[in-house]
Motif scaffolding. Sequence first.
Motif, PDB file in Angstrom:
ATOM      1  N   LEU A   1       1.486  -1.128  -0.249  1.00  0.00           N
ATOM      2  CA  LEU A   1       0.108  -0.277  -0.202  1.00  0.00           C
ATOM      3  C   LEU A   1       1.097   1.618  -0.241  1.00  0.00           C
ATOM      4  O   LEU A   1       1.007   2.283  -0.694  1.00  0.00           O
ATOM      5  CB  LEU A   1      -0.413   0.327   1.001  1.00  0.00           C
ATOM      6  CG  LEU A   1      -2.508  -0.982   1.310  1.00  0.00           C
ATOM      7  CD1 LEU A   1      -2.399  -1.272   2.706  1.00  0.00           C
ATOM      8  CD2 LEU A   1      -2.791  -1.145   0.072  1.00  0.00           C
ATOM      9  N   ILE A   2       1.704   1.658   0.861  1.00  0.00           N
ATOM     10  CA  ILE A   2       3.035   2.461   0.567  1.00  0.00           C
ATOM     11  C   ILE A   2       3.832   2.644  -0.685  1.00  0.00           C
ATOM     12  O   ILE A   2       4.023   3.886  -1.029  1.00  0.00           O
ATOM     13  CB  ILE A   2       3.423   2.447   1.791  1.00  0.00           C
ATOM     14  CG1 ILE A   2       2.338   1.911   3.480  1.00  0.00           C
ATOM     15  CG2 ILE A   2       5.337   3.600   2.286  1.00  0.00           C
ATOM     16  CD1 ILE A   2       3.834   1.933   4.814  1.00  0.00           C
ATOM     17  N   LEU A   3       3.996   1.612  -1.118  1.00  0.00           N
ATOM     18  CA  LEU A   3       5.015   1.582  -2.528  1.00  0.00           C
ATOM     19  C   LEU A   3       3.914   2.059  -3.463  1.00  0.00           C
ATOM     20  O   LEU A   3       4.250   3.161  -3.811  1.00  0.00           O
ATOM     21  CB  LEU A   3       5.052   0.347  -2.930  1.00  0.00           C
ATOM     22  CG  LEU A   3       7.026  -0.296  -1.709  1.00  0.00           C
ATOM     23  CD1 LEU A   3       7.364  -1.024  -2.113  1.00  0.00           C
ATOM     24  CD2 LEU A   3       8.054   0.725  -1.853  1.00  0.00           C
ATOM     25  N   SER A   4       3.027   1.648  -3.522  1.00  0.00           N
ATOM     26  CA  SER A   4       1.618   2.086  -4.397  1.00  0.00           C
ATOM     27  C   SER A   4       1.303   3.112  -4.279  1.00  0.00           C
ATOM     28  O   SER A   4       1.931   4.551  -5.125  1.00  0.00           O
ATOM     29  CB  SER A   4       0.595   1.847  -4.494  1.00  0.00           C
ATOM     30  OG  SER A   4      -0.258   1.878  -5.387  1.00  0.00           O
ATOM     31  N   SER A   5       1.006   4.100  -2.703  1.00  0.00           N
ATOM     32  CA  SER A   5       1.236   5.632  -2.620  1.00  0.00           C
ATOM     33  C   SER A   5       2.259   6.153  -3.711  1.00  0.00           C
ATOM     34  O   SER A   5       1.934   7.614  -3.784  1.00  0.00           O
ATOM     35  CB  SER A   5       0.543   5.621  -1.246  1.00  0.00           C
ATOM     36  OG  SER A   5       0.604   7.204  -0.849  1.00  0.00           O
ATOM     37  N   MET A   6       3.503   5.912  -3.016  1.00  0.00           N
ATOM     38  CA  MET A   6       4.690   6.409  -3.433  1.00  0.00           C
ATOM     39  C   MET A   6       4.861   6.649  -4.450  1.00  0.00           C
ATOM     40  O   MET A   6       5.757   7.380  -5.701  1.00  0.00           O
ATOM     41  CB  MET A   6       5.694   5.638  -3.183  1.00  0.00           C
ATOM     42  CG  MET A   6       5.938   5.846  -1.056  1.00  0.00           C
ATOM     43  SD  MET A   6       7.250   4.987  -0.355  1.00  0.00           S
ATOM     44  CE  MET A   6       7.537   6.148   1.111  1.00  0.00           C
ATOM     45  N   GLN A   7       3.777   5.831  -5.589  1.00  0.00           N
ATOM     46  CA  GLN A   7       4.093   5.885  -7.234  1.00  0.00           C
ATOM     47  C   GLN A   7       5.409   4.848  -7.348  1.00  0.00           C
ATOM     48  O   GLN A   7       5.621   4.758  -8.533  1.00  0.00           O
ATOM     49  CB  GLN A   7       3.813   6.941  -8.082  1.00  0.00           C
ATOM     50  CG  GLN A   7       2.628   7.271  -7.529  1.00  0.00           C
ATOM     51  CD  GLN A   7       2.664   8.559  -8.208  1.00  0.00           C
ATOM     52  OE1 GLN A   7       2.773   8.586  -9.813  1.00  0.00           O
ATOM     53  NE2 GLN A   7       1.725   9.505  -7.985  1.00  0.00           N
ATOM     54  N   ALA A   8       5.859   3.336  -6.584  1.00  0.00           N
ATOM     55  CA  ALA A   8       6.870   3.284  -6.412  1.00  0.00           C
ATOM     56  C   ALA A   8       6.501   1.925  -7.613  1.00  0.00           C
ATOM     57  O   ALA A   8       7.035   1.089  -8.303  1.00  0.00           O
ATOM     58  CB  ALA A   8       7.681   2.926  -5.482  1.00  0.00           C
ATOM     59  N   LEU A   9       5.632   1.549  -7.716  1.00  0.00           N
ATOM     60  CA  LEU A   9       4.818   0.444  -8.329  1.00  0.00           C
ATOM     61  C   LEU A   9       4.624   0.278  -9.410  1.00  0.00           C
ATOM     62  O   LEU A   9       4.003  -0.432 -10.374  1.00  0.00           O
ATOM     63  CB  LEU A   9       4.032  -0.497  -7.432  1.00  0.00           C
ATOM     64  CG  LEU A   9       4.553  -0.964  -6.718  1.00  0.00           C
ATOM     65  CD1 LEU A   9       3.107  -1.781  -5.079  1.00  0.00           C
ATOM     66  CD2 LEU A   9       5.012  -2.267  -6.132  1.00  0.00           C
ATOM     67  N   ASN A  10       4.608   1.581  -9.854  1.00  0.00           N
ATOM     68  CA  ASN A  10       4.125   1.874 -11.405  1.00  0.00           C
ATOM     69  C   ASN A  10       4.806   1.526 -12.669  1.00  0.00           C
ATOM     70  O   ASN A  10       5.782   1.835 -12.475  1.00  0.00           O
ATOM     71  CB  ASN A  10       3.958   3.576 -11.430  1.00  0.00           C
ATOM     72  CG  ASN A  10       2.566   4.171 -10.626  1.00  0.00           C
ATOM     73  OD1 ASN A  10       2.294   3.215 -10.303  1.00  0.00           O
ATOM     74  ND2 ASN A  10       2.774   5.702 -10.507  1.00  0.00           N
ATOM     75  N   ASP A  11       4.493   1.458 -14.037  1.00  0.00           N
ATOM     76  CA  ASP A  11       5.290   1.257 -14.987  1.00  0.00           C
ATOM     77  C   ASP A  11       6.283   2.555 -15.740  1.00  0.00           C
ATOM     78  O   ASP A  11       5.113   3.519 -15.174  1.00  0.00           O
ATOM     79  CB  ASP A  11       4.848   0.778 -15.969  1.00  0.00           C
ATOM     80  CG  ASP A  11       4.554  -0.828 -16.096  1.00  0.00           C
ATOM     81  OD1 ASP A  11       5.369  -1.652 -14.584  1.00  0.00           O
ATOM     82  OD2 ASP A  11       3.379  -1.215 -16.195  1.00  0.00           O
ATOM     83  N   ALA A  12       6.915   3.070 -15.494  1.00  0.00           N
ATOM     84  CA  ALA A  12       8.222   3.836 -15.832  1.00  0.00           C
ATOM     85  C   ALA A  12       7.709   4.207 -17.394  1.00  0.00           C
ATOM     86  O   ALA A  12       7.441   3.280 -18.077  1.00  0.00           O
ATOM     87  CB  ALA A  12       9.820   3.540 -15.860  1.00  0.00           C
TER      88      ALA A  12
END
Length: 86
Positions: free
Chosen positions: A75-86
């Motif tokens: 949840l935290i990484l998703s909120s940081m947009q760290a799981l988004n494709d570049a």
Amino acid sequence: LDNVNASGSLTHFLQEKPLYNEANKTPVLTVAAIGSERGWTKNERQLLELHGFTRLSMGNRVLRTETAATVAASLILSSMQALNDA
């Protein structure tokens, strides 16, 4: 994360305060404290709050520590947009 007198849910908190700074396109530094299934002691809660932690929950059920850590990190990484494709 704590089920005792939490100020709200982790999901709602992240919706209200996303962990991504749109202005400079960087994630917000974040530390999550996840205890054991037994929960935090009164002294541990006071110490965490003294250091600026916000008491949040992930629901009424007590999760195993490794499950809580995995879900919270996702949840935290998703909120940081760290799981988004570049």
